[in-house]
Design a protein around this motif. Structure first.
Motif, PDB file in Angstrom:
ATOM      1  N   HIS A  93     -60.098  39.822  19.365  1.00 60.93           N
ATOM      2  CA  HIS A  93     -59.959  40.485  20.662  1.00 60.93           C
ATOM      3  C   HIS A  93     -59.576  39.470  21.742  1.00 60.93           C
ATOM      4  O   HIS A  93     -58.685  39.721  22.551  1.00 60.93           O
ATOM      5  CB  HIS A  93     -61.260  41.205  21.025  1.00 60.93           C
ATOM      6  N   LYS A  94     -60.273  38.327  21.759  1.00 59.17           N
ATOM      7  CA  LYS A  94     -59.961  37.283  22.737  1.00 59.17           C
ATOM      8  C   LYS A  94     -58.549  36.737  22.535  1.00 59.17           C
ATOM      9  O   LYS A  94     -57.833  36.471  23.492  1.00 59.17           O
ATOM     10  CB  LYS A  94     -60.975  36.146  22.647  1.00 59.17           C
ATOM     11  N   ALA A  96     -55.967  38.336  21.257  1.00 54.83           N
ATOM     12  CA  ALA A  96     -55.018  39.351  21.719  1.00 54.83           C
ATOM     13  C   ALA A  96     -54.923  39.345  23.243  1.00 54.83           C
ATOM     14  O   ALA A  96     -53.830  39.468  23.808  1.00 54.83           O
ATOM     15  CB  ALA A  96     -55.434  40.724  21.207  1.00 54.83           C
ATOM     16  N   ALA A  97     -56.058  39.176  23.923  1.00 56.16           N
ATOM     17  CA  ALA A  97     -56.064  39.132  25.386  1.00 56.16           C
ATOM     18  C   ALA A  97     -55.307  37.909  25.889  1.00 56.16           C
ATOM     19  O   ALA A  97     -54.530  38.003  26.846  1.00 56.16           O
ATOM     20  CB  ALA A  97     -57.504  39.124  25.907  1.00 56.16           C
ATOM     21  N   ARG A  98     -55.518  36.772  25.255  1.00 52.93           N
ATOM     22  CA  ARG A  98     -54.796  35.554  25.660  1.00 52.93           C
ATOM     23  C   ARG A  98     -53.299  35.717  25.465  1.00 52.93           C
ATOM     24  O   ARG A  98     -52.502  35.275  26.285  1.00 52.93           O
ATOM     25  CB  ARG A  98     -55.288  34.350  24.859  1.00 52.93           C
ATOM     26  N   LYS A  99     -52.940  36.371  24.373  1.00 55.57           N
ATOM     27  CA  LYS A  99     -51.524  36.586  24.086  1.00 55.57           C
ATOM     28  C   LYS A  99     -50.888  37.490  25.148  1.00 55.57           C
ATOM     29  O   LYS A  99     -49.776  37.249  25.599  1.00 55.57           O
ATOM     30  CB  LYS A  99     -51.373  37.209  22.698  1.00 55.57           C
ATOM     31  N   ARG A 100     -51.620  38.534  25.548  1.00 53.92           N
ATOM     32  CA  ARG A 100     -51.119  39.449  26.584  1.00 53.92           C
ATOM     33  C   ARG A 100     -50.986  38.742  27.930  1.00 53.92           C
ATOM     34  O   ARG A 100     -50.055  38.987  28.685  1.00 53.92           O
ATOM     35  CB  ARG A 100     -52.053  40.636  26.735  1.00 53.92           C
ATOM     36  N   ASN A 101     -51.928  37.862  28.256  1.00 52.28           N
ATOM     37  CA  ASN A 101     -51.967  37.207  29.564  1.00 52.28           C
ATOM     38  C   ASN A 101     -51.134  35.932  29.631  1.00 52.28           C
ATOM     39  O   ASN A 101     -51.021  35.333  30.699  1.00 52.28           O
ATOM     40  CB  ASN A 101     -53.410  36.877  29.948  1.00 52.28           C
ATOM     41  N   ARG A 102     -50.597  35.524  28.515  1.00 53.68           N
ATOM     42  CA  ARG A 102     -49.892  34.241  28.446  1.00 53.68           C
ATOM     43  C   ARG A 102     -48.695  34.191  29.388  1.00 53.68           C
ATOM     44  O   ARG A 102     -48.424  33.182  30.016  1.00 53.68           O
ATOM     45  CB  ARG A 102     -49.441  33.962  27.019  1.00 53.68           C
ATOM     46  N   GLY A 103     -47.948  35.239  29.448  1.00 54.64           N
ATOM     47  CA  GLY A 103     -46.763  35.236  30.288  1.00 54.64           C
ATOM     48  C   GLY A 103     -45.589  34.586  29.573  1.00 54.64           C
ATOM     49  O   GLY A 103     -45.686  34.131  28.434  1.00 54.64           O
ATOM     50  N   ARG A 104     -44.500  34.545  30.282  1.00 49.71           N
ATOM     51  CA  ARG A 104     -43.274  34.010  29.710  1.00 49.71           C
ATOM     52  C   ARG A 104     -43.281  32.485  29.752  1.00 49.71           C
ATOM     53  O   ARG A 104     -43.677  31.887  30.748  1.00 49.71           O
ATOM     54  CB  ARG A 104     -42.081  34.544  30.502  1.00 49.71           C
TER      55      ARG A 104
END
Length: 114
Positions: A93-94, A96-104
């Protein structure tokens, strides 16, 4: 434990993603699939030395460097899949959240100073 079928599916995805790369890498993926079709268990791919033994037994006509590359590809994919399978739900879960928040990701040019 990762199954032969799961590893084969991952190799097929890997082969698809290698279409824009060198023919050497594409052939390595193809040979990896050939080796995978001859085994019943993925346990030898957990250890690179055991993977090399299996690959050299199956790909006798391939040169030593090619055998090492095929063994490395099978070993790396297996270890990545095995690690991912063993992640806790919280960690996944963490992640996946980091991946979503990573940005370009982009490169920034800097000036050379002397």
């Amino acid at each position: 434990m990762v199954t032969v079928y799961q590893l084969e599916q991952e190799l097929l995805r890997e082969k698809q993603s290698l279409k824009a790369t060198t023919t050497y890498r594409q052939q390595t993926a193809e040979l990896s699939l050939q080796v995978l079709k001859t085994v019943q268990d993925t346990a030898p791919f957990f250890n690179r030395t055991d993977a090399q033994k299996v690959v050299s037994a199956v790909l006798r006509s391939a040169n030593k460097h090619r055998q090492l590359d095929v063994a490395k590809m099978l070993h790396v994919l297996f270890v990545q899949m095995n690690n991912h399978e063993n992640y806790s739900a919280e960690f996944q879960h963490k992640l996946a959240a980091r991946k979503r928040n990573r940005g370009r990701v982009s490169l920034i040019f800097t000036k050379k100073t002397e």
